[in-house]
Design a protein around this motif. Sequence first.
Motif, PDB file in Angstrom:
ATOM      1  N   ASP A   1     -21.497 -50.826  29.979  1.00  0.00           N
ATOM      2  CA  ASP A   1     -21.343 -49.623  29.165  1.00  0.00           C
ATOM      3  C   ASP A   1     -20.315 -49.885  28.063  1.00  0.00           C
ATOM      4  O   ASP A   1     -19.126 -50.091  28.359  1.00  0.00           O
ATOM      5  CB  ASP A   1     -20.881 -48.446  30.022  1.00  0.00           C
ATOM      6  CG  ASP A   1     -21.906 -48.060  31.071  1.00  0.00           C
ATOM      7  OD1 ASP A   1     -23.102 -48.315  30.836  1.00  0.00           O
ATOM      8  OD2 ASP A   1     -21.517 -47.520  32.119  1.00  0.00           O
ATOM      9  N   PRO A   2     -20.720 -49.882  26.784  1.00  0.00           N
ATOM     10  CA  PRO A   2     -19.759 -50.132  25.707  1.00  0.00           C
ATOM     11  C   PRO A   2     -18.832 -48.935  25.491  1.00  0.00           C
ATOM     12  O   PRO A   2     -19.264 -47.784  25.474  1.00  0.00           O
ATOM     13  CB  PRO A   2     -20.646 -50.370  24.484  1.00  0.00           C
ATOM     14  CG  PRO A   2     -21.909 -49.616  24.784  1.00  0.00           C
ATOM     15  CD  PRO A   2     -22.093 -49.688  26.275  1.00  0.00           C
ATOM     16  N   ALA A   3     -17.562 -49.238  25.324  1.00  0.00           N
ATOM     17  CA  ALA A   3     -16.563 -48.214  25.020  1.00  0.00           C
ATOM     18  C   ALA A   3     -15.650 -48.735  23.924  1.00  0.00           C
ATOM     19  O   ALA A   3     -15.305 -49.920  23.903  1.00  0.00           O
ATOM     20  CB  ALA A   3     -15.743 -47.867  26.263  1.00  0.00           C
ATOM     21  N   VAL A   4     -15.295 -47.878  22.987  1.00  0.00           N
ATOM     22  CA  VAL A   4     -14.360 -48.273  21.938  1.00  0.00           C
ATOM     23  C   VAL A   4     -12.949 -47.888  22.365  1.00  0.00           C
ATOM     24  O   VAL A   4     -12.731 -46.911  23.080  1.00  0.00           O
ATOM     25  CB  VAL A   4     -14.695 -47.623  20.588  1.00  0.00           C
ATOM     26  CG1 VAL A   4     -16.090 -48.043  20.119  1.00  0.00           C
ATOM     27  CG2 VAL A   4     -14.587 -46.104  20.652  1.00  0.00           C
ATOM     28  N   ILE A   5     -11.988 -48.672  21.915  1.00  0.00           N
ATOM     29  CA  ILE A   5     -10.577 -48.376  22.126  1.00  0.00           C
ATOM     30  C   ILE A   5      -9.878 -48.692  20.820  1.00  0.00           C
ATOM     31  O   ILE A   5     -10.082 -49.770  20.249  1.00  0.00           O
ATOM     32  CB  ILE A   5      -9.999 -49.163  23.321  1.00  0.00           C
ATOM     33  CG1 ILE A   5      -8.537 -48.788  23.553  1.00  0.00           C
ATOM     34  CG2 ILE A   5     -10.196 -50.662  23.168  1.00  0.00           C
ATOM     35  CD1 ILE A   5      -8.002 -49.274  24.897  1.00  0.00           C
TER      36      ILE A   5
ATOM     37  N   PHE B   1     -16.447 -43.591  25.234  1.00  0.00           N
ATOM     38  CA  PHE B   1     -17.715 -44.291  25.381  1.00  0.00           C
ATOM     39  C   PHE B   1     -18.623 -44.081  24.167  1.00  0.00           C
ATOM     40  O   PHE B   1     -18.639 -43.009  23.558  1.00  0.00           O
ATOM     41  CB  PHE B   1     -18.439 -43.821  26.644  1.00  0.00           C
ATOM     42  CG  PHE B   1     -17.833 -44.368  27.901  1.00  0.00           C
ATOM     43  CD1 PHE B   1     -18.072 -45.679  28.287  1.00  0.00           C
ATOM     44  CD2 PHE B   1     -17.013 -43.570  28.694  1.00  0.00           C
ATOM     45  CE1 PHE B   1     -17.507 -46.197  29.443  1.00  0.00           C
ATOM     46  CE2 PHE B   1     -16.443 -44.074  29.848  1.00  0.00           C
ATOM     47  CZ  PHE B   1     -16.690 -45.394  30.235  1.00  0.00           C
ATOM     48  N   VAL B   2     -19.361 -45.124  23.845  1.00  0.00           N
ATOM     49  CA  VAL B   2     -20.321 -45.075  22.744  1.00  0.00           C
ATOM     50  C   VAL B   2     -21.542 -44.267  23.183  1.00  0.00           C
ATOM     51  O   VAL B   2     -22.070 -44.461  24.283  1.00  0.00           O
ATOM     52  CB  VAL B   2     -20.755 -46.503  22.339  1.00  0.00           C
ATOM     53  CG1 VAL B   2     -21.733 -46.455  21.166  1.00  0.00           C
ATOM     54  CG2 VAL B   2     -19.536 -47.356  22.000  1.00  0.00           C
ATOM     55  N   GLU B   3     -21.987 -43.366  22.336  1.00  0.00           N
ATOM     56  CA  GLU B   3     -23.146 -42.550  22.648  1.00  0.00           C
ATOM     57  C   GLU B   3     -24.424 -43.171  22.112  1.00  0.00           C
ATOM     58  O   GLU B   3     -24.396 -44.047  21.233  1.00  0.00           O
ATOM     59  CB  GLU B   3     -22.963 -41.136  22.076  1.00  0.00           C
ATOM     60  CG  GLU B   3     -21.839 -40.368  22.758  1.00  0.00           C
ATOM     61  CD  GLU B   3     -21.774 -38.930  22.299  1.00  0.00           C
ATOM     62  OE1 GLU B   3     -22.410 -38.592  21.259  1.00  0.00           O
ATOM     63  OE2 GLU B   3     -21.098 -38.129  22.974  1.00  0.00           O
TER      64      GLU B   3
ATOM     65  N   CYS C   1     -18.370 -44.177  16.464  1.00  0.00           N
ATOM     66  CA  CYS C   1     -17.788 -43.743  17.734  1.00  0.00           C
ATOM     67  C   CYS C   1     -16.268 -43.671  17.640  1.00  0.00           C
ATOM     68  O   CYS C   1     -15.643 -42.731  18.142  1.00  0.00           O
ATOM     69  CB  CYS C   1     -18.214 -44.698  18.848  1.00  0.00           C
ATOM     70  SG  CYS C   1     -17.557 -44.248  20.470  1.00  0.00           S
ATOM     71  N   VAL C   2     -15.650 -44.665  16.995  1.00  0.00           N
ATOM     72  CA  VAL C   2     -14.196 -44.636  16.803  1.00  0.00           C
ATOM     73  C   VAL C   2     -13.780 -43.359  16.087  1.00  0.00           C
ATOM     74  O   VAL C   2     -12.882 -42.628  16.536  1.00  0.00           O
ATOM     75  CB  VAL C   2     -13.737 -45.872  15.999  1.00  0.00           C
ATOM     76  CG1 VAL C   2     -12.282 -45.706  15.552  1.00  0.00           C
ATOM     77  CG2 VAL C   2     -13.881 -47.142  16.831  1.00  0.00           C
TER      78      VAL C   2
END
Length: 308
Positions: free
Chosen positions: A168-172, A201-203, A211-212
């Motif tokens: 699951d991709p997530a941006v930080i 999390f990226v939608e 997303c950021v």
Amino acid sequence: MTCEVFAGAGFQLDSPPLLSRSTVDRREELRESLDGGAKLWHTGKVVLVDAKGRTQIGEDSRLIVQPAVDFGDRPSPNAVLLGVEDDVSYWALRTDHDGAQEGWRDLRSGGALLNDTDAGLLTTAVGLLGWHDSARYCAVCGAATTRVRVGWARRCSGCDREEYPRTDPAVICLVSDGEDHVLLARQPIWPQYRFSVLAGFVEVGESLEACVAREIQEEVGVEVSGIRYLGSQPWPFPRSLMLGFAAVADRDAPLVPADGEIEEARWVHRDTILAALDAEGEPVDGLRLPPGVSIAYRMIKGWATSKP
């Protein structure tokens, strides 16, 4: 939503994220059948991982591994092949043993202690075994699935569909004012004084940069610009890939923490961050930084130690 993307110079991660380190060859060609893995099983080593992602780490900060032949003459159907290094194959198995005792540690508490090889082995083992625990039934027809490709896929017993490990991709994102302040926030469930950079999390249908911008606006109510990529780190809790970014925001814009998600958000001066880095986990001015094993720590340290 549109967002400006900037690829110019700026601070970088102070070092590669600790859970991104790996040295073993994953040997994809051995995944087609158990026979391929069996060729290396007799000289292989097994990493045992309990249900909470803990494994045994020795006093020398090395993984304690078991000879593969202790678990049978051929690869166990429940074993996953992690990779090969110096003609030694490395496998992972779930153990029923309760690792809640001295010497058993998870990635959060022990990942920073491990060398490059062991960090990669344990990160992969935790992620793969966790996926197997939650993928026992087909997402299409609901029938039971079985492990195939030495643990890198599952096949449905009903419709014969193959499923592969989920990530699951997530941006930080580290948001600064472009000068000497960084925007940090804390969630209500975190330990006392713990602050970090913002993440989400990226939608579906969303770019990483969009997303950021969306997550920061939703979490603290500010708009960002100058979005640029820094690096990534697997974060198998349970199956995320953290994609690190930097961005700039107006420090005079009002902060509006998301109700129930962000307990507090504030701008922090570089000097306070440097003092918190020197404090090694102790709070400074009501601030405790994320653990060193996280990409968030590497981002914050990279920013704080760079020239403004």
